[in-house]
Design an enzyme around this catalytic site. Structure first.
Site, mmCIF file in Angstrom:
data_model
loop_
_atom_site.group_PDB
_atom_site.id
_atom_site.type_symbol
_atom_site.label_atom_id
_atom_site.label_comp_id
_atom_site.label_asym_id
_atom_site.label_seq_id
_atom_site.Cartn_x
_atom_site.Cartn_y
_atom_site.Cartn_z
ATOM 1 N N MET A 9 11.760 24.275 2.788
ATOM 2 C CA MET A 9 10.717 23.675 1.850
ATOM 3 C C MET A 9 11.854 22.469 0.829
ATOM 4 O O MET A 9 11.715 21.593 0.619
ATOM 5 C CB MET A 9 9.939 24.272 0.813
ATOM 6 N N TYR A 33 15.536 30.460 8.044
ATOM 7 C CA TYR A 33 14.122 31.870 8.340
ATOM 8 C C TYR A 33 14.425 32.581 10.433
ATOM 9 O O TYR A 33 14.433 31.235 10.757
ATOM 10 C CB TYR A 33 13.095 30.701 7.698
ATOM 11 N N ARG A 59 -11.596 -0.137 13.604
ATOM 12 C CA ARG A 59 -11.441 0.997 12.236
ATOM 13 C C ARG A 59 -12.659 0.853 10.924
ATOM 14 O O ARG A 59 -14.147 1.202 10.894
ATOM 15 C CB ARG A 59 -10.192 1.231 12.075
ATOM 16 N N LYS A 81 1.087 -0.942 0.202
ATOM 17 C CA LYS A 81 0.335 0.245 0.198
ATOM 18 C C LYS A 81 0.903 1.096 -0.270
ATOM 19 O O LYS A 81 1.981 1.201 -0.131
ATOM 20 C CB LYS A 81 -1.005 0.035 1.001
#
Ligand SMILES: *Cc1c(COP(=O)(O)O)cnc(C)c1O
Length: 364
Positions: free
Chosen positions: A309, A261, A139, A41
């Site tokens: 990022m 930053y 679940r 998965k």
């Protein structure tokens, strides 16, 4: 596309298919009573479901699991004959596609059972499936009351061919938890329901809980990819993933200068900062800010300043051999997946499945 021989200067993710195959063989050898499948998965836990499925098929694996039907259908061409099971069950609207691609849903509610049965009636033959029973996860899966209604109304299963009854362990990586034995016993107590149908129980860690947790079909995922199924003990699985990034630039900054930053890190001494082209957009967690590490030549260097990022910075003042272009290891032998997960305050599964799409990827 960047040519292979130009990849020297790029962050790269190396995925060792031979190690995945060896891990699968080791799990199969340990899961004595039944077959051992493979859970692919989330694109094979972020490592590439198609090449992994092809490699495991060549090893003899015949049972593959994804979460969604889409993921399963995408693998159909890779494993044309094998079982492909969608663990999340039968999403409404996907019945025809699942039937036509031979996907076996893990039916997890009475509604799903009814819709799969209707699909079978429509095509005029019973359709194979797994029946997912909930023994503690809460679940998906049929509850005890729903199982009773299947017993009382066997016609619900007309046009459905249940091949395995499965359940999922909630705490398999904690062998001391009583819930493991309770779940095993609840599954065994369902022997009156479809008595001749084989059971599927263990995930990766469940395979290490002992022979009682063996079943007709184990469903390991994480351990294939090198995640330790026995936390707190030595990792029995081979390492699969190496993530490394070349230093884009080295910068010498004076004492009192800041990095990144919001002046996130203040140099307490004259320092040398190495910048690599990996950031949170690549799945390198922002939570590693001021607590992560990379490795160079087997020694660690601290991450300093904010993870941004697309870039991350390391203090390499104490590693004079590092040059622009030197490769820092972000995940590998010296910085293991579990080190990174611990520093980021998460588990290895989340680190793997977040690995970004921008790495230059190689499967060997
Ligand atoms: C994800 C999953 C697995 C595999 O679990 P691992 O801990 O990765 O081995 C097995 N069964 C089900 C139902 C799952 O959702």
């Amino acid at each position: 596309m960047i040519a292979t021989d130009a990849a020297d200067g790029l962050p790269r993710l190396d995925i060792d298919l031979a190690a995945i195959a060896a891990n699968w063989r080791a799990l199969r050898a340990r899961h004595v009573p039944g077959a051992t499948g493979a859970v692919l998965k989330a694109d094979g836990y972020g490592l590439g479901a198609a090449p992994i499925a092809a490699r495991l098929l060549a090893e003899g694996c015949r049972h593959f699991f994804t979460a969604t039907a889409d993921e399963a259908i995408a693998l159909r061409a890779v494993v044309p004959e094998a079982m492909l099971c969608a663990l999340n069950g039968l999403a409404s609207g996907t019945e025809r596609d699942c039937a036509s691609h031979g996907i076996w849903p893990a039916l997890g509610s009475l509604d799903e059972v009814a819709r799969w049965s209707a699909a079978g009636r429509a095509v005029g033959r019973p359709l194979p499936a797994l029946l997912h029973v909930d023994t503690g996860m809460a679940r998906t899966g049929l509850s005890a009351a729903e199982i009773a209604s299947v017993r009382d109304e066997p016609a619900l299963l007309d046009w459905v061919e249940i091949r395995f009854v499965m359940t999922h362990l909630v705490s398999a990586e904690r062998p001391g938890e009583a819930v493991n034995e309770a779940q095993r016993a609840r599954l065994a107590a369902l022997s009156w329901l479809l008595p001749s149908v084989p059971r599927s129980l263990a995930n990766s860690a469940g395979i290490f809980l002992g022979a009682r947790f063996g079943s007709a079909l184990a469903r390991p995922g994480a351990a294939l990819y090198g995640v330790n199924p026995t936390p707190g003990r030595a990792n029995p699985m081979g390492e699969v993933v190496r993530l490394s990034a070349p230093v884009l630039q080295l910068r010498d900054i004076p004492r009192g200068a800041t990095v990144g930053y919001n002046e996130g890190w203040l140099a307490a001494r004259a320092s040398r900062i190495a910048t690599v082209g990996v950031g949170y957009a690549d799945g390198w967690p922002r939570r590693l800010t001021d607590r992560g590490h990379a490795a160079f030549d087997g020694r660690t260097v601290p991450l300093v300043g904010r993870v941004s990022m697309d870039l991350t910075t390391y203090d390499v003042t104490d590693e004079p051999a590092i040059r622009a272009g030197s490769r820092l290891e972000l995940i590998g032998t010296s910085r293991t997946l579990s080190d990174v997960a611990a520093e980021a305050g998460t588990n290895e599964y989340e680190i793997l499945t977040s690995l970004g799409r921008r790495y230059w990827r190689s499967w060997r």
